[in-house]
Write a protein that holds these residues in place. Structure first.
Motif, PDB file in Angstrom:
ATOM      1  N   GLY A 147       0.812  -1.215   0.000  1.00 60.18           N
ATOM      2  CA  GLY A 147       0.000   0.000   0.000  1.00 60.18           C
ATOM      3  C   GLY A 147       0.842   1.260   0.000  1.00 60.18           C
ATOM      4  O   GLY A 147       2.073   1.225   0.105  1.00 60.18           O
ATOM      5  N   LYS A 148       0.172   2.379  -0.102  1.00 60.28           N
ATOM      6  CA  LYS A 148       0.851   3.662   0.000  1.00 60.28           C
ATOM      7  C   LYS A 148       1.245   3.901   1.455  1.00 60.28           C
ATOM      8  O   LYS A 148       0.548   3.466   2.363  1.00 60.28           O
ATOM      9  CB  LYS A 148      -0.081   4.788  -0.471  1.00 60.28           C
ATOM     10  N   PRO A 149       2.350   4.588   1.679  1.00 54.88           N
ATOM     11  CA  PRO A 149       2.747   4.875   3.062  1.00 54.88           C
ATOM     12  C   PRO A 149       1.644   5.643   3.793  1.00 54.88           C
ATOM     13  O   PRO A 149       0.997   6.534   3.220  1.00 54.88           O
ATOM     14  CB  PRO A 149       4.000   5.733   2.898  1.00 54.88           C
ATOM     15  N   LYS A 150       1.428   5.284   5.040  1.00 52.13           N
ATOM     16  CA  LYS A 150       0.455   6.010   5.848  1.00 52.13           C
ATOM     17  C   LYS A 150       0.919   7.448   6.042  1.00 52.13           C
ATOM     18  O   LYS A 150       2.077   7.709   6.377  1.00 52.13           O
ATOM     19  CB  LYS A 150       0.304   5.326   7.213  1.00 52.13           C
ATOM     20  N   ARG A 151      -0.004   8.369   5.837  1.00 52.54           N
ATOM     21  CA  ARG A 151       0.307   9.789   6.030  1.00 52.54           C
ATOM     22  C   ARG A 151       0.054  10.139   7.494  1.00 52.54           C
ATOM     23  O   ARG A 151      -1.042   9.919   8.018  1.00 52.54           O
ATOM     24  CB  ARG A 151      -0.543  10.651   5.100  1.00 52.54           C
ATOM     25  N   VAL A 152       1.076  10.685   8.138  1.00 50.85           N
ATOM     26  CA  VAL A 152       1.054  10.861   9.593  1.00 50.85           C
ATOM     27  C   VAL A 152       1.183  12.327   9.964  1.00 50.85           C
ATOM     28  O   VAL A 152       1.947  13.083   9.348  1.00 50.85           O
ATOM     29  CB  VAL A 152       2.209  10.061  10.244  1.00 50.85           C
ATOM     30  N   GLY A 153       0.437  12.717  10.999  1.00 50.14           N
ATOM     31  CA  GLY A 153       0.561  14.033  11.589  1.00 50.14           C
ATOM     32  C   GLY A 153       0.749  13.919  13.091  1.00 50.14           C
ATOM     33  O   GLY A 153       0.258  12.978  13.712  1.00 50.14           O
ATOM     34  N   LEU A 154       1.464  14.858  13.671  1.00 51.51           N
ATOM     35  CA  LEU A 154       1.711  14.883  15.117  1.00 51.51           C
ATOM     36  C   LEU A 154       1.242  16.211  15.688  1.00 51.51           C
ATOM     37  O   LEU A 154       1.597  17.274  15.176  1.00 51.51           O
ATOM     38  CB  LEU A 154       3.203  14.693  15.404  1.00 51.51           C
ATOM     39  N   ILE A 155       0.459  16.144  16.758  1.00 49.50           N
ATOM     40  CA  ILE A 155       0.054  17.335  17.504  1.00 49.50           C
ATOM     41  C   ILE A 155       0.788  17.312  18.831  1.00 49.50           C
ATOM     42  O   ILE A 155       0.554  16.433  19.667  1.00 49.50           O
ATOM     43  CB  ILE A 155      -1.468  17.370  17.738  1.00 49.50           C
ATOM     44  N   GLY A 156       1.679  18.261  19.038  1.00 46.98           N
ATOM     45  CA  GLY A 156       2.489  18.307  20.248  1.00 46.98           C
ATOM     46  C   GLY A 156       3.867  17.739  19.993  1.00 46.98           C
ATOM     47  O   GLY A 156       4.075  16.539  20.087  1.00 46.98           O
ATOM     48  N   THR A 157       4.829  18.599  19.644  1.00 47.60           N
ATOM     49  CA  THR A 157       6.141  18.134  19.188  1.00 47.60           C
ATOM     50  C   THR A 157       7.204  18.173  20.280  1.00 47.60           C
ATOM     51  O   THR A 157       8.395  18.215  19.986  1.00 47.60           O
ATOM     52  CB  THR A 157       6.617  18.978  17.988  1.00 47.60           C
ATOM     53  N   GLY A 158       6.775  18.171  21.530  1.00 49.04           N
ATOM     54  CA  GLY A 158       7.724  18.188  22.636  1.00 49.04           C
ATOM     55  C   GLY A 158       8.328  16.825  22.903  1.00 49.04           C
ATOM     56  O   GLY A 158       8.467  15.989  22.005  1.00 49.04           O
ATOM     57  N   TRP A 159       8.653  16.579  24.155  1.00 55.69           N
ATOM     58  CA  TRP A 159       9.398  15.401  24.579  1.00 55.69           C
ATOM     59  C   TRP A 159       8.792  14.096  24.070  1.00 55.69           C
ATOM     60  O   TRP A 159       9.389  13.399  23.263  1.00 55.69           O
ATOM     61  CB  TRP A 159       9.461  15.401  26.110  1.00 55.69           C
ATOM     62  N   TYR A 160       7.577  13.762  24.515  1.00 57.05           N
ATOM     63  CA  TYR A 160       7.031  12.465  24.165  1.00 57.05           C
ATOM     64  C   TYR A 160       6.412  12.433  22.775  1.00 57.05           C
ATOM     65  O   TYR A 160       6.279  11.354  22.188  1.00 57.05           O
ATOM     66  CB  TYR A 160       6.033  11.973  25.222  1.00 57.05           C
ATOM     67  N   GLY A 161       6.061  13.579  22.248  1.00 57.93           N
ATOM     68  CA  GLY A 161       5.587  13.600  20.870  1.00 57.93           C
ATOM     69  C   GLY A 161       6.656  13.091  19.924  1.00 57.93           C
ATOM     70  O   GLY A 161       6.405  12.246  19.052  1.00 57.93           O
ATOM     71  N   ALA A 195       9.312  11.284  20.821  1.00 56.67           N
ATOM     72  CA  ALA A 195       9.623   9.891  21.170  1.00 56.67           C
ATOM     73  C   ALA A 195       8.665   8.934  20.476  1.00 56.67           C
ATOM     74  O   ALA A 195       9.078   7.919  19.906  1.00 56.67           O
ATOM     75  CB  ALA A 195       9.561   9.705  22.689  1.00 56.67           C
ATOM     76  N   ASP A 196       7.381   9.253  20.494  1.00 58.46           N
ATOM     77  CA  ASP A 196       6.384   8.397  19.849  1.00 58.46           C
ATOM     78  C   ASP A 196       6.555   8.385  18.333  1.00 58.46           C
ATOM     79  O   ASP A 196       6.573   7.321  17.693  1.00 58.46           O
ATOM     80  CB  ASP A 196       4.971   8.870  20.197  1.00 58.46           C
ATOM     81  N   LEU A 197       6.683   9.560  17.740  1.00 60.06           N
ATOM     82  CA  LEU A 197       6.758   9.655  16.286  1.00 60.06           C
ATOM     83  C   LEU A 197       8.000   8.963  15.731  1.00 60.06           C
ATOM     84  O   LEU A 197       7.931   8.249  14.733  1.00 60.06           O
ATOM     85  CB  LEU A 197       6.732  11.122  15.856  1.00 60.06           C
ATOM     86  N   LEU A 198       9.137   9.170  16.373  1.00 54.70           N
ATOM     87  CA  LEU A 198      10.376   8.582  15.853  1.00 54.70           C
ATOM     88  C   LEU A 198      10.393   7.070  16.023  1.00 54.70           C
ATOM     89  O   LEU A 198      11.021   6.360  15.225  1.00 54.70           O
ATOM     90  CB  LEU A 198      11.585   9.223  16.541  1.00 54.70           C
ATOM     91  N   ARG A 199       9.693   6.550  17.016  1.00 54.92           N
ATOM     92  CA  ARG A 199       9.563   5.083  17.131  1.00 54.92           C
ATOM     93  C   ARG A 199       8.659   4.541  16.022  1.00 54.92           C
ATOM     94  O   ARG A 199       8.918   3.464  15.477  1.00 54.92           O
ATOM     95  CB  ARG A 199       8.978   4.687  18.485  1.00 54.92           C
ATOM     96  N   LEU A 200       7.603   5.272  15.666  1.00 55.86           N
ATOM     97  CA  LEU A 200       6.751   4.851  14.558  1.00 55.86           C
ATOM     98  C   LEU A 200       7.543   4.817  13.258  1.00 55.86           C
ATOM     99  O   LEU A 200       7.435   3.875  12.463  1.00 55.86           O
ATOM    100  CB  LEU A 200       5.545   5.786  14.424  1.00 55.86           C
ATOM    101  N   ILE A 201       8.376   5.824  13.032  1.00 59.37           N
ATOM    102  CA  ILE A 201       9.226   5.855  11.837  1.00 59.37           C
ATOM    103  C   ILE A 201      10.153   4.644  11.805  1.00 59.37           C
ATOM    104  O   ILE A 201      10.434   4.086  10.739  1.00 59.37           O
ATOM    105  CB  ILE A 201      10.035   7.174  11.794  1.00 59.37           C
ATOM    106  N   GLN A 202      10.598   4.199  12.973  1.00 59.63           N
ATOM    107  CA  GLN A 202      11.501   3.050  13.030  1.00 59.63           C
ATOM    108  C   GLN A 202      10.838   1.748  12.577  1.00 59.63           C
ATOM    109  O   GLN A 202      11.509   0.870  12.046  1.00 59.63           O
ATOM    110  CB  GLN A 202      12.036   2.866  14.458  1.00 59.63           C
ATOM    111  N   VAL A 203       9.541   1.592  12.833  1.00 56.81           N
ATOM    112  CA  VAL A 203       8.907   0.289  12.589  1.00 56.81           C
ATOM    113  C   VAL A 203       8.011   0.246  11.361  1.00 56.81           C
ATOM    114  O   VAL A 203       7.496  -0.817  11.015  1.00 56.81           O
ATOM    115  CB  VAL A 203       8.091  -0.186  13.821  1.00 56.81           C
ATOM    116  N   ALA A 204       7.797   1.365  10.686  1.00 58.78           N
ATOM    117  CA  ALA A 204       6.909   1.356   9.521  1.00 58.78           C
ATOM    118  C   ALA A 204       7.324   2.440   8.527  1.00 58.78           C
ATOM    119  O   ALA A 204       7.734   3.533   8.926  1.00 58.78           O
ATOM    120  CB  ALA A 204       5.461   1.581   9.950  1.00 58.78           C
TER     121      ALA A 204
END
Length: 448
Positions: free
Chosen positions: A30-44, A46-55
């Motif tokens: 499929g096409k890559p999932k298009r992702v948005g993040l609301i709140g780019t601080g500490w855990y934002g 951390a969460d986003l970069l882990r998602l990039i690692q696995v998909a």
């Protein structure tokens, strides 16, 4: 990206061994999932970069009311995602979601924003990963659950203990196998000295921060440098104190491990008993009991003094007739009562060889990164199958509401009897009047 190339990558190697066939096929073909993040601080981040690692996702949008954080996050994401593209940036989440071009939205704003962010995101057609606790009041949580179901969206809550590898092992090999026998009592705790002890003067708002938007529906306080960044949990205006921050993790873990639903009652006592000079208005000492009829889960936190068990300052303890399980984010210990069983000890595995970028990532909790990766993979599974993730919004609502009730019980000085069918406290008009906070104008509470 073809299958062979996908399998060869480090992150995708984990995905290949963990994702089910539907999720795997969708990621490969499929096409890559298009992702948005609301709140780019500490855990934002951390969460986003882990998602990039696995998909192989495409991060296309970032939103934050702090322009400095937003610019920094855009640079980091461009350097980490495969396309090397810099995401679009927004200062208002409503404008980002109005584009209606996102498949996934991650939410890592302060707690008082979660409800409005998440409801708007599912209305825009996105599946959502929202940080815990899901809400600052009970009716927000009910509205969030209703919106997720009404719009048919997958919503994973950031209670990632449910995806922590060594805790999954403890559940399966210690609890589910019967090594503890009948479990009659559970204790959960946090003795970190995490409550802000300072009392600095109020100051002018920094030029890079839209403080009006940051405050949003919460009461407006004079700006203080404790609040931003990462200090806002010191104030009840923005969250639910240490119970809403730390108790929810361990309470949710016990519920997951023991397959518990709603507590029938919640009681709590405590307050600001030691550190009365600080500007913070959250409790520094609190005990709460979540009663499940034949099992009580007892929480305690102190932001002063020593932990009773120095090896487990933030942890859960399950007491069974055949033994005891101690567990935390750093490992677990099984202590048997009989001589026929041997003690079992397990430490967290941080996966730094598989993900070397974790070694130098600013502020990353490296011991938690594997849990976030696992949680993201579970989220992607649910998206592919349109099923419920392990930390579905309903589970997040139960754990969040229970913690909110603990704070209410402490403030009111009485035990609260919860009725999950009605979503109200039994025979207590005063307590029920506190199930929703008053929103600051012009923001409107989602339950209205």
């Amino acid at each position: 990206m073809n299958r062979r190339k996908f399998i060869k990558t480090g992150a995708a190697g984990l995905a290949a061994s963990t994702l089910n066939q539907e999720a795997m096929a969708e990621l490969i073909n499929g096409k890559p999932k298009r992702v948005g993040l609301i709140g780019t601080g500490w855990y934002g981040k951390a969460d986003l970069l882990r998602l990039i690692q696995v998909a192989p996702v495409d991060v296309v949008s970032l939103c934050d009311v702090d322009s400095s954080l937003l610019t920094e996050a855009a640079e980091i994401v461009a350097g980490r995602q495969k396309s090397r593209k810099k995401p679009r940036t927004f200062s208002d989440y409503r404008k980002m979601l109005a584009e209606k071009d996102l498949d996934i939205v991650l939410i890592a704003t302060p707690d008082h924003w979660h409800a409005l962010n998440m409801i708007e995101a599912v209305k825009a057609g996105a599946d959502v990963y929202v940080q815990k606790p899901i809400s600052v009041d009970v009716l927000e949580g009910q509205a969030m659950l209703k919106a997720a179901r009404q719009h048919g969206r997958v919503v994973q809550v950031g209670t990632q203990r449910r995806s922590t590898p060594h805790l999954i092992e403890a559940k399966e090999q210690i609890i589910d196998s019967g090594k503890l026998g009948k479990i009659g009592h559970a204790e959960i705790c946090c003795y970190y000295h995490m409550r802000n002890r300072s009392n600095p003067p109020d100051i002018a708002v920094p030029s890079n921060l839209d403080y009006e938007m940051w405050t949003g529906p919460a009461p407006m306080r004079p700006y203080n440098n404790i609040v931003h960044q990462r200090g806002w949990r010191a104030f009840m205006e923005y969250g639910n104190g240490i119970v809403g921050d730390m108790c929810i993790h361990m309470f949710d873990t016990v519920r997951w491990m023991l397959d518990l639903g709603w507590p029938v009652s919640v009681s709590s006592s405590g307050g600001i008993l030691v550190d009365k000079a600080a500007k913070a208005n959250i409790s520094d000492t609190q005990t709460a009991t979540f009663d499940f009829k034949d099992l009580q889960v007892v929480w305690q936190h102190r932001s002063w003094g020593h932990a009773p068990d120095p090896e487990y300052p933030w942890a859960l303890f399950l007491y069974g007739e055949k033994g005891t399980l101690k567990a935390s984010v750093n490992g677990y210990d099984f202590i048997p009562r009989g001589r026929n069983e041997k003690p079992i000890h397990k430490d967290v595995v941080m996966e730094l060889d598989q993900y070397p970028e974790d070694r130098d990532e600013k502020d990353l909790e490296r011991h938690v990164a594997p849990a976030i990766r696992g949680h993201m993979l579970d989220f992607l599974n649910a998206i592919a199958t349109r099923g419920k993730p392990v930390a579905d919004i309903e589970e997040g609502h139960i754990s969040t509401t229970s913690c909110i009730l603990a704070n209410m019980a402490m403030d009111l000085g009485r035990t609260l009897q919860w009725n999950p069918a009605s979503g109200k406290i039994h025979d207590d008009a005063e307590a029920n009047s506190k199930l929703a906070r008053v929103y600051r104008a012009p923001w409107k509470h989602p339950a209205t």
